[in-house]
Design a protein around this motif. Structure first.
Motif, PDB file in Angstrom:
ATOM      1  N   ARG A   1       0.791  -1.224   0.000  1.00  0.00           N
ATOM      2  CA  ARG A   1       0.000   0.000   0.000  1.00  0.00           C
ATOM      3  C   ARG A   1       0.829   1.282   0.000  1.00  0.00           C
ATOM      4  NH1 ARG A   1      -4.277  -0.336   4.710  1.00  0.00           N
ATOM      5  NH2 ARG A   1      -4.688   1.740   3.838  1.00  0.00           N
TER       6      ARG A   1
ATOM      7  N   HIS B   1       4.957   1.792  -3.196  1.00  0.00           N
ATOM      8  CA  HIS B   1       4.955   2.261  -4.579  1.00  0.00           C
ATOM      9  C   HIS B   1       4.430   3.688  -4.716  1.00  0.00           C
ATOM     10  CE1 HIS B   1       1.129   0.140  -3.912  1.00  0.00           C
ATOM     11  NE2 HIS B   1       0.593   1.039  -4.705  1.00  0.00           N
ATOM     12  N   SER B   2       3.673   4.172  -3.722  1.00  0.00           N
ATOM     13  CA  SER B   2       3.273   5.582  -3.744  1.00  0.00           C
ATOM     14  C   SER B   2       4.368   6.473  -3.156  1.00  0.00           C
ATOM     15  CB  SER B   2       1.965   5.776  -2.975  1.00  0.00           C
ATOM     16  OG  SER B   2       2.115   5.366  -1.627  1.00  0.00           O
TER      17      SER B   2
ATOM     18  N   SER C   1       8.715   6.940  -6.729  1.00  0.00           N
ATOM     19  CA  SER C   1       8.320   7.053  -8.135  1.00  0.00           C
ATOM     20  C   SER C   1       8.962   5.966  -8.994  1.00  0.00           C
ATOM     21  CB  SER C   1       8.723   8.429  -8.671  1.00  0.00           C
ATOM     22  OG  SER C   1      10.133   8.618  -8.569  1.00  0.00           O
TER      23      SER C   1
ATOM     24  N   THR D   1      12.786   7.649  -2.546  1.00  0.00           N
ATOM     25  CA  THR D   1      11.717   8.350  -3.261  1.00  0.00           C
ATOM     26  C   THR D   1      11.923   8.351  -4.771  1.00  0.00           C
ATOM     27  OG1 THR D   1      12.905  10.431  -2.860  1.00  0.00           O
ATOM     28  CG2 THR D   1      11.115   9.857  -1.332  1.00  0.00           C
TER      29      THR D   1
END
Length: 374
Positions: free
Chosen positions: A254, A257-258, A261, A274
């Motif tokens: 969850r 991957h957010s 990038s 990041t």
């Protein structure tokens, strides 16, 4: 003498009466007769530490040959300000005194009125009862060392410095990070370091697709072993506690991957940055070191007392120290894990490497053997 509340007191000094000196001499004579191969260094330790016990008995009006389990517990209690290894050594000397006296068949003076007061862990368990790690030099805390001691300690030395589990757990709540996802990633990194005992480069290699969520295991490629020499050991399974599964799964499915990038959902490296699909080992190491600073357990090893102009060349808490601490914990604290299992989890090529984390205790070996053969 005990105080008005019946509490035990420490003797003002370690001097004992002539009668106690005679008893000490009888014990040492019997020790040397019963165990002819006992090292001189061990005899010296027993002479010194049994004298401490006899001084305690004398100051509290206890007949050593009629001492009870409660008397021994009182002795442990008044010494809890000492280092764990010191208390463990004191306790083993008390056990030695009573084991030798109990087994002496020649000296009529050496008779126990109430039997052995502390024969095994069923009567007194230092770890369970007092949170004392009795036979682990690995748990010698860095802040207990003098500057001179620290200067001579390296990872290849005979003394293995390691953190206790509760010290490592303080790092979990002390990880750095300006944003919530960054702190979550960093906590995952520190927890994986402790739970798996992986080296920093191995932590960097851990992949989502190699997680077995049912077994709570992760398959990883060794950072040390040569594939030609150790083809069957080049990959190994490492493990994490079941209670960590939800936190790790939430990160992997969850948040990760957010957060990055460069990360693909449900595949790739567990630890990412990041903008990159891999968090390199040195960066993981920096997170661990900063978490230790925040938790108040970080200190320089070299130089031991740096001035403002000195560059610290080696810190106490690193990913490698956490790895060594994890292995020490598995070897010495986890009775359900045997040495061969620890060797496989740690990724050691030879059992001798794992044995380096074991503190030998001949008296404990003898007791455990007798128990096993009953």
């Amino acid at each position: 003498m005990r105080n008005t509340k019946g509490q035990y007191a420490s003797p003002e000094d370690k001097q004992i009466s002539g009668e106690m000196e005679e008893l000490l001499g009888r014990y040492l004579s019997s020790l040397q007769q019963q165990k002819e191969r006992t090292k001189e260094s061990t005899i010296d330790t027993r002479r010194r530490e049994v004298r401490y016990w006899l001084a305690f008995c004398e100051s509290n009006d206890i007949d050593p040959l009629a001492a009870t389990t409660e008397d021994v517990k009182g002795y442990i209690q008044v010494n809890t300000h000492l280092a764990d290894t010191t208390i463990g050594s004191y306790y083993r000397s008390v056990q030695s005194f009573y084991s030798i006296v109990e087994n002496d068949a020649a000296d009529d003076r050496l008779e126990l009125a109430n039997g052995h007061p502390c024969p095994d862990k069923r009567t007194i368990d230092l770890k369970q009862d007092y949170d004392i790690f009795e036979n682990k030099a690995e748990y010698k805390l860095q802040h207990d060392l003098s500057a001179g001691d620290i200067e001579g300690v390296r990872d290849g030395a005979g003394e293995i410095l390691a953190l206790k589990p509760e010290q490592v757990e303080r790092l979990f709540d002390s990880v750095p990070g300006k944003t919530r996802p960054t702190k979550e990633r960093n906590e995952i990194a520190v927890r994986l370091n402790w739970y798996t005992g992986c080296r920093s480069v191995e932590l960097s290699r851990l992949r989502i697709e190699n997680i077995d969520w049912d077994e709570c295991s992760i398959n990883v490629r060794s950072a040390k072993l040569n594939v030609k020499e150790h083809s069957g050991q080049i990959r190994r399974d490492v493990y994490f506690p079941e209670e960590f599964r939800f936190q790790l799964k939430r990160w992997c499915t969850r948040v990760r991957h957010s957060f990055s990038s460069a990360a693909e959902p449900n595949s790739g490296r567990i630890l990412v940055t990041t903008h990159k699909n891999e968090m390199p080992g040195p960066q993981i190491n920096n997170v661990v070191k900063q978490a230790a600073r925040n938790a108040g357990v970080q200190r320089p090893l070299r130089p031991p007392n740096p001035t403002p102009d000195d560059e610290v060349k080696e810190w106490f808490v690193t990913t490698h120290r956490i790895r060594r601490s994890a292995i020490s914990h598995w070897v010495n604290d986890c009775e359900s894990l045997d040495l061969h299992q620890v060797r496989r989890i740690a990724g050691h090529a030879r059992i001798q490497q794992t044995m380096a984390y074991v503190e030998d205790d001949d008296a404990q070996i003898a007791r455990d053997y007798q128990k096993a053969m009953q």
